[in-house]
Design a protein around this motif. Sequence first.
Motif, PDB file in Angstrom:
ATOM      1  N   VAL A  32       0.843  -1.198   0.000  1.00 48.34           N
ATOM      2  CA  VAL A  32       0.000   0.000   0.000  1.00 48.34           C
ATOM      3  C   VAL A  32       0.878   1.248   0.000  1.00 48.34           C
ATOM      4  CG1 VAL A  32      -1.571   1.366   1.442  1.00 48.34           C
ATOM      5  CG2 VAL A  32      -2.079  -1.034   0.990  1.00 48.34           C
ATOM      6  N   ILE A  33       1.877   1.282   0.859  1.00 49.66           N
ATOM      7  CA  ILE A  33       2.788   2.436   0.903  1.00 49.66           C
ATOM      8  C   ILE A  33       3.509   2.593  -0.431  1.00 49.66           C
ATOM      9  CG2 ILE A  33       4.909   3.323   1.958  1.00 49.66           C
ATOM     10  CD1 ILE A  33       3.874   2.084   4.622  1.00 49.66           C
ATOM     11  N   GLU A  34       4.001   1.479  -0.973  1.00 51.09           N
ATOM     12  CA  GLU A  34       4.712   1.529  -2.256  1.00 51.09           C
ATOM     13  C   GLU A  34       3.801   2.065  -3.358  1.00 51.09           C
ATOM     14  OE1 GLU A  34       5.702   0.379  -6.213  1.00 51.09           O
ATOM     15  OE2 GLU A  34       4.117  -0.655  -5.093  1.00 51.09           O
ATOM     16  N   ARG A  35       2.550   1.609  -3.388  1.00 52.56           N
ATOM     17  CA  ARG A  35       1.616   2.046  -4.418  1.00 52.56           C
ATOM     18  C   ARG A  35       1.248   3.524  -4.261  1.00 52.56           C
ATOM     19  NH1 ARG A  35       1.585   0.447  -9.065  1.00 52.56           N
ATOM     20  NH2 ARG A  35       3.696   0.516  -8.365  1.00 52.56           N
ATOM     21  N   PHE A  36       1.003   3.972  -3.027  1.00 52.40           N
ATOM     22  CA  PHE A  36       0.677   5.385  -2.825  1.00 52.40           C
ATOM     23  C   PHE A  36       1.835   6.281  -3.256  1.00 52.40           C
ATOM     24  CE2 PHE A  36      -2.951   4.331   0.030  1.00 52.40           C
ATOM     25  CZ  PHE A  36      -3.887   5.160  -0.557  1.00 52.40           C
ATOM     26  N   ILE A  37       3.049   5.883  -2.937  1.00 53.66           N
ATOM     27  CA  ILE A  37       4.217   6.667  -3.362  1.00 53.66           C
ATOM     28  C   ILE A  37       4.325   6.672  -4.879  1.00 53.66           C
ATOM     29  CG2 ILE A  37       6.747   6.739  -3.355  1.00 53.66           C
ATOM     30  CD1 ILE A  37       6.599   5.712  -0.429  1.00 53.66           C
ATOM     31  N   PHE A  38       4.203   5.501  -5.498  1.00 50.96           N
ATOM     32  CA  PHE A  38       4.298   5.428  -6.957  1.00 50.96           C
ATOM     33  C   PHE A  38       3.206   6.258  -7.623  1.00 50.96           C
ATOM     34  CE2 PHE A  38       2.944   3.636 -10.999  1.00 50.96           C
ATOM     35  CZ  PHE A  38       4.127   3.747 -11.724  1.00 50.96           C
ATOM     36  N   LEU A  39       1.963   6.095  -7.171  1.00 52.08           N
ATOM     37  CA  LEU A  39       0.847   6.779  -7.814  1.00 52.08           C
ATOM     38  C   LEU A  39       0.888   8.292  -7.613  1.00 52.08           C
ATOM     39  CD1 LEU A  39      -1.989   4.212  -7.085  1.00 52.08           C
ATOM     40  CD2 LEU A  39      -0.909   4.687  -9.291  1.00 52.08           C
ATOM     41  N   SER A  40       1.531   8.739  -6.541  1.00 50.04           N
ATOM     42  CA  SER A  40       1.654  10.188  -6.346  1.00 50.04           C
ATOM     43  C   SER A  40       2.765  10.780  -7.205  1.00 50.04           C
ATOM     44  CB  SER A  40       1.898  10.508  -4.871  1.00 50.04           C
ATOM     45  OG  SER A  40       3.172  10.046  -4.466  1.00 50.04           O
ATOM     46  N   ARG A  41       3.700   9.953  -7.651  1.00 52.58           N
ATOM     47  CA  ARG A  41       4.841  10.444  -8.434  1.00 52.58           C
ATOM     48  C   ARG A  41       4.796  10.074  -9.912  1.00 52.58           C
ATOM     49  NH1 ARG A  41       9.848   8.984  -4.354  1.00 52.58           N
ATOM     50  NH2 ARG A  41       9.240  10.446  -2.709  1.00 52.58           N
ATOM     51  N   VAL A  42       3.828   9.269 -10.313  1.00 53.04           N
ATOM     52  CA  VAL A  42       3.799   8.797 -11.694  1.00 53.04           C
ATOM     53  C   VAL A  42       3.569   9.976 -12.647  1.00 53.04           C
ATOM     54  CG1 VAL A  42       1.327   8.214 -11.739  1.00 53.04           C
ATOM     55  CG2 VAL A  42       2.901   7.014 -13.239  1.00 53.04           C
ATOM     56  N   LYS A  43       4.281   9.944 -13.741  1.00 48.35           N
ATOM     57  CA  LYS A  43       4.147  10.966 -14.776  1.00 48.35           C
ATOM     58  C   LYS A  43       3.473  10.312 -15.982  1.00 48.35           C
ATOM     59  CE  LYS A  43       8.198  13.534 -13.190  1.00 48.35           C
ATOM     60  NZ  LYS A  43       7.686  13.505 -11.876  1.00 48.35           N
ATOM     61  N   VAL A  44       2.167  10.525 -16.071  1.00 50.60           N
ATOM     62  CA  VAL A  44       1.397   9.844 -17.109  1.00 50.60           C
ATOM     63  C   VAL A  44       1.789  10.314 -18.508  1.00 50.60           C
ATOM     64  CG1 VAL A  44      -0.543   9.284 -15.621  1.00 50.60           C
ATOM     65  CG2 VAL A  44      -0.549  11.450 -16.843  1.00 50.60           C
ATOM     66  N   HIS A  45       2.287  11.531 -18.625  1.00 51.96           N
ATOM     67  CA  HIS A  45       2.676  12.046 -19.947  1.00 51.96           C
ATOM     68  C   HIS A  45       3.894  11.322 -20.511  1.00 51.96           C
ATOM     69  CE1 HIS A  45       6.056  14.250 -18.146  1.00 51.96           C
ATOM     70  NE2 HIS A  45       5.213  14.586 -17.180  1.00 51.96           N
ATOM     71  N   ALA A  46       4.624  10.605 -19.659  1.00 49.65           N
ATOM     72  CA  ALA A  46       5.820   9.901 -20.124  1.00 49.65           C
ATOM     73  C   ALA A  46       5.487   8.566 -20.796  1.00 49.65           C
ATOM     74  CB  ALA A  46       6.764   9.666 -18.954  1.00 49.65           C
TER      75      ALA A  46
END
Length: 152
Positions: A32-46
Amino acid sequence: MTTALFDFLKNYSDYIILGLLGLMSFIMIWFVIERFIFLSRVKVHAYSNIHSLDIDLNRHLTIISTIGANAPYIGLLGTVVGILLTFYDLGNSGGDIDASAIMLHLSLALKATAVGILVAIPSMVFYSALGRKVEVNRLKWKALNSQKNIGA
């Protein structure tokens, strides 16, 4: 042999069941922590296509969901084993039945189900929250790419 099995279960079933539920909780919280961190930092435009974005967005969500779906069953297994041990002790008591001891053993047996539910509820809440974040990021990607197609 049966007595040895019941003695083993009587001595270690709580440690096994509650330890397994504790491990499941740790794994769930980790992902859950890993996913929240990833989803808050993901750059969808990339991302050049939605399929590679979906793969990255949905990674580890199945583990969280599986823990939430199966934790009550692990707890129920502990409760069934506890009740089985209570009846076994009752059968070996030789007719000397103590109602308060039976109620105590049965109430302690139910703690495994309670812990299983305590693991499952947050797992499913986090799974739903993460699923919403995944959907928002997917919609962001679609919005960005529809703007690119309009501008072209």
